[in-house]
Scaffold this motif. Structure first.
Motif, PDB file in Angstrom:
ATOM      1  N   ALA A 195       0.823  -1.205   0.000  1.00 54.15           N
ATOM      2  CA  ALA A 195       0.000   0.000   0.000  1.00 54.15           C
ATOM      3  C   ALA A 195       0.859   1.258   0.000  1.00 54.15           C
ATOM      4  N   GLU A 196       2.000   1.230   0.694  1.00 53.98           N
ATOM      5  CA  GLU A 196       2.899   2.382   0.698  1.00 53.98           C
ATOM      6  C   GLU A 196       3.532   2.624  -0.660  1.00 53.98           C
ATOM      7  N   LEU A 197       3.663   1.552  -1.469  1.00 51.93           N
ATOM      8  CA  LEU A 197       4.225   1.703  -2.813  1.00 51.93           C
ATOM      9  C   LEU A 197       3.167   2.048  -3.856  1.00 51.93           C
ATOM     10  N   GLY A 198       1.916   2.127  -3.436  1.00 48.50           N
ATOM     11  CA  GLY A 198       0.847   2.412  -4.393  1.00 48.50           C
ATOM     12  C   GLY A 198       0.578   1.232  -5.325  1.00 48.50           C
ATOM     13  N   LEU A 199       0.824   0.024  -4.822  1.00 50.38           N
ATOM     14  CA  LEU A 199       0.692  -1.192  -5.628  1.00 50.38           C
ATOM     15  C   LEU A 199      -0.539  -1.964  -5.171  1.00 50.38           C
ATOM     16  N   VAL A 200      -1.340  -2.426  -6.125  1.00 53.95           N
ATOM     17  CA  VAL A 200      -2.555  -3.186  -5.838  1.00 53.95           C
ATOM     18  C   VAL A 200      -2.509  -4.490  -6.637  1.00 53.95           C
ATOM     19  N   VAL A 201      -2.757  -5.611  -5.937  1.00 52.25           N
ATOM     20  CA  VAL A 201      -2.842  -6.924  -6.601  1.00 52.25           C
ATOM     21  C   VAL A 201      -4.283  -7.123  -7.060  1.00 52.25           C
ATOM     22  N   LEU A 202      -4.468  -7.248  -8.353  1.00 51.94           N
ATOM     23  CA  LEU A 202      -5.817  -7.349  -8.910  1.00 51.94           C
ATOM     24  C   LEU A 202      -6.351  -8.774  -8.903  1.00 51.94           C
ATOM     25  N   ALA A 203      -5.497  -9.769  -9.129  1.00 51.75           N
ATOM     26  CA  ALA A 203      -5.972 -11.156  -9.208  1.00 51.75           C
ATOM     27  C   ALA A 203      -4.834 -12.092  -8.823  1.00 51.75           C
ATOM     28  N   VAL A 204      -5.248 -13.212  -8.232  1.00 48.48           N
ATOM     29  CA  VAL A 204      -4.322 -14.277  -7.852  1.00 48.48           C
ATOM     30  C   VAL A 204      -4.852 -15.580  -8.454  1.00 48.48           C
ATOM     31  N   ARG A 205      -3.994 -16.266  -9.167  1.00 45.13           N
ATOM     32  CA  ARG A 205      -4.381 -17.538  -9.788  1.00 45.13           C
ATOM     33  C   ARG A 205      -3.348 -18.596  -9.434  1.00 45.13           C
ATOM     34  N   VAL A 206      -3.829 -19.679  -8.846  1.00 43.66           N
ATOM     35  CA  VAL A 206      -2.973 -20.826  -8.554  1.00 43.66           C
ATOM     36  C   VAL A 206      -3.128 -21.800  -9.716  1.00 43.66           C
ATOM     37  N   THR A 207      -2.099 -21.911 -10.514  1.00 43.69           N
ATOM     38  CA  THR A 207      -2.180 -22.729 -11.725  1.00 43.69           C
ATOM     39  C   THR A 207      -1.787 -24.183 -11.493  1.00 43.69           C
ATOM     40  N   ALA A 208      -1.027 -24.465 -10.433  1.00 40.38           N
ATOM     41  CA  ALA A 208      -0.613 -25.856 -10.177  1.00 40.38           C
ATOM     42  C   ALA A 208      -0.229 -25.999  -8.718  1.00 40.38           C
ATOM     43  N   LEU A 209      -0.527 -27.180  -8.190  1.00 36.32           N
ATOM     44  CA  LEU A 209      -0.120 -27.545  -6.831  1.00 36.32           C
ATOM     45  C   LEU A 209       0.185 -29.037  -6.860  1.00 36.32           C
ATOM     46  N   ARG A 210       1.476 -29.357  -6.905  1.00 35.09           N
ATOM     47  CA  ARG A 210       1.882 -30.745  -7.133  1.00 35.09           C
ATOM     48  C   ARG A 210       2.892 -31.188  -6.090  1.00 35.09           C
ATOM     49  N   PRO A 211       2.780 -32.464  -5.675  1.00 33.96           N
ATOM     50  CA  PRO A 211       3.812 -33.031  -4.806  1.00 33.96           C
ATOM     51  C   PRO A 211       5.009 -33.503  -5.628  1.00 33.96           C
ATOM     52  N   GLU A 212       5.952 -34.139  -4.955  1.00 33.94           N
ATOM     53  CA  GLU A 212       7.112 -34.677  -5.662  1.00 33.94           C
ATOM     54  C   GLU A 212       6.670 -35.804  -6.600  1.00 33.94           C
ATOM     55  N   PRO A 213       7.461 -36.031  -7.668  1.00 32.78           N
ATOM     56  CA  PRO A 213       7.042 -37.051  -8.648  1.00 32.78           C
ATOM     57  C   PRO A 213       6.814 -38.429  -8.033  1.00 32.78           C
ATOM     58  N   GLU A 214       7.722 -38.866  -7.098  1.00 32.48           N
ATOM     59  CA  GLU A 214       7.532 -40.189  -6.483  1.00 32.48           C
ATOM     60  C   GLU A 214       6.265 -40.231  -5.645  1.00 32.48           C
ATOM     61  N   LEU A 215       6.052 -39.161  -4.886  1.00 25.95           N
ATOM     62  CA  LEU A 215       4.844 -39.115  -4.059  1.00 25.95           C
ATOM     63  C   LEU A 215       3.600 -39.007  -4.928  1.00 25.95           C
ATOM     64  N   GLU A 216       3.695 -38.266  -5.991  1.00 25.29           N
ATOM     65  CA  GLU A 216       2.544 -38.141  -6.881  1.00 25.29           C
ATOM     66  C   GLU A 216       2.179 -39.483  -7.507  1.00 25.29           C
ATOM     67  N   ARG A 217       3.210 -40.254  -7.897  1.00 26.28           N
ATOM     68  CA  ARG A 217       2.928 -41.585  -8.439  1.00 26.28           C
ATOM     69  C   ARG A 217       2.320 -42.493  -7.375  1.00 26.28           C
ATOM     70  N   ALA A 218       2.835 -42.375  -6.138  1.00 26.37           N
ATOM     71  CA  ALA A 218       2.269 -43.188  -5.062  1.00 26.37           C
ATOM     72  C   ALA A 218       0.826 -42.805  -4.767  1.00 26.37           C
ATOM     73  N   LEU A 219       0.546 -41.504  -4.829  1.00 24.09           N
ATOM     74  CA  LEU A 219      -0.834 -41.075  -4.588  1.00 24.09           C
ATOM     75  C   LEU A 219      -1.762 -41.475  -5.728  1.00 24.09           C
ATOM     76  N   ARG A 220      -1.210 -41.571  -6.910  1.00 23.43           N
ATOM     77  CA  ARG A 220      -2.050 -41.962  -8.043  1.00 23.43           C
ATOM     78  C   ARG A 220      -2.352 -43.454  -8.051  1.00 23.43           C
ATOM     79  N   THR A 221      -1.525 -44.223  -7.341  1.00 22.53           N
ATOM     80  CA  THR A 221      -1.693 -45.681  -7.385  1.00 22.53           C
ATOM     81  C   THR A 221      -3.065 -46.136  -6.897  1.00 22.53           C
ATOM     82  N   PRO A 222      -3.549 -45.692  -5.703  1.00 21.61           N
ATOM     83  CA  PRO A 222      -4.888 -46.155  -5.271  1.00 21.61           C
ATOM     84  C   PRO A 222      -5.979 -45.780  -6.273  1.00 21.61           C
TER      85      PRO A 222
END
Length: 349
Positions: free
Chosen positions: A157-184
């Motif tokens: 706010a002191e810099l006169g900066l405003v964040v207009l939008a926030v987008r989370v495009t990806a949220l991923r675990p480690e490849p080994e953990l992701e494969r383990a989570l995909r197994t079930p």
């Protein structure tokens, strides 16, 4: 970047419509606004160019969950400098009066500030969240946490900066953990696929059984109809044989009658022919007898010499072919002597 040209020792600046220009001359504001165009002296001018358009910033941060599992979070921020005058006094947006390029790197400073601030809010949230919850609801909660944290940040706010939008495009675990989570999930999907395959096979077997039953029923019905057809064919053949026998009998009777009539006619014709031949033979015999009688009567009146001549003529007719004849003097003498004799009275020589 502003477009600066030089004419006759003076410089002319032309700014873009999305750039806020602040021109200080002697410490006082000479020109300020967006999309300006003016002449200035480079030795007495201090010019700042603050972008007033929307900017995109992509960042990637790694956070640990409550189970100490690493998550990679990819976020895209959309921000804008809403107070260019304030931002020009807090960050170095000054440009070179000769080239129009920034002397420092203000946008990199803003990007670093936004990245570190967003990472801080994301790390704090993920550190209190389990892996399963973070994967299930992390996109929504992380987006909300970053948006609220940046909106409440005093430094921005002191810099006169405003964040207009926030987008989370990806949220991923480690490849080994992701494969383990995909197994079930994969196993469950595979089980569902196997179950669907078994059900499909069961349905196929049931359909094949019904098809086989229908084929068997069709064969039984076909055999029954063939039996009826054979029975009908036997009856028809028997009837046809009876009709053929009756027709043959009729034809035989007709042929017998025809032959009887023909034999009768032939017999009658033979009788008539025999009668005619007998009558002809009788007439011929009578004619021969009459001729013979006349011939005998004629010969009874002839002289012996005539009869002898006739006999010689008939003999000559019946003699074989004579190629050569030899007359001896004795024969000629006798014949000549006979010819020289006088003929008897009333006779022929």
């Amino acid at each position: 970047m502003a477009d600066i040209t030089k004419r006759f020792g003076l410089l002319h600046l032309r700014a873009a419509p999305t750039a806020h220009i602040r021109h200080l001359r002697g410490g006082t504001v000479a020109h300020e606004g967006t999309g300006l165009a003016f002449w200035f002296r480079p030795l007495a001018a201090a010019i700042s160019e603050v972008p007033a358009d929307d900017r995109e910033l992509s960042l990637l941060c790694h956070a640990r969950t409550a189970e100490f599992q690493d998550l990679a979070i990819q976020v895209t921020l959309t921000y804008r400098i809403t107070d260019p005058e304030l931002a020009a006094t807090r960050l170095d947006f000054s440009i070179d009066p000769e080239t129009g390029a920034w002397r420092a790197e203000p946008l990199e400073q803003l990007g670093t500030l936004l990245t570190e601030t967003a990472q801080q809010h994301a790390l704090e949230l993920i550190a209190r969240t389990t892996l399963a919850v973070a994967l299930a609801e992390g996109v929504r909660t992380v987006r909300r946490a970053i948006a609220e944290g940046l909106a409440d940040d005093a430094r921005l706010a002191e810099l006169g900066l405003v964040v207009l939008a926030v987008r989370v495009t990806a949220l991923r675990p480690e490849p080994e953990l992701e494969r383990a989570l995909r197994t079930p999930a994969r196993e469950q999907v595979q089980q569902e696929a196997d179950r669907a395959t078994y059900e499909r096979r069961a349905v196929a077997v049931e359909r094949e059984r019904k098809i086989a039953e229908n084929e068997l029923a069709n064969r039984i019905e076909l055999a029954r109809r063939e039996e009826e057809l054979i029975a009908h064919q036997g009856v028809n053949a028997y009837r046809e044989a009876e009709q053929q026998a009756a027709a043959d009998q009729v034809r035989a009777e007709a042929e017998a009658q025809r032959r009887t009539r023909l034999a009768t006619a032939e017999a009658e014709a033979a009788v008539l022919l025999a009668d005619a031949q007998a009558a002809a033979e009788r007439a011929l015999s009578e004619a021969k007898a009459a001729g013979q009688a006349a011939w005998l009567a004629a010969h009874q009146q002839a002289s012996p010499e005539v009869l002898q001549a006739l006999a010689l003529g008939r003999l000559a007719e019946n003699l074989p072919k004579i190629d050569s004849l030899t007359l001896s003097p004795d024969l000629l003498t006798g014949l000549l002597a006979q010819l020289g004799r006088p003929a008897p009275a009333g006779g022929a020589r």
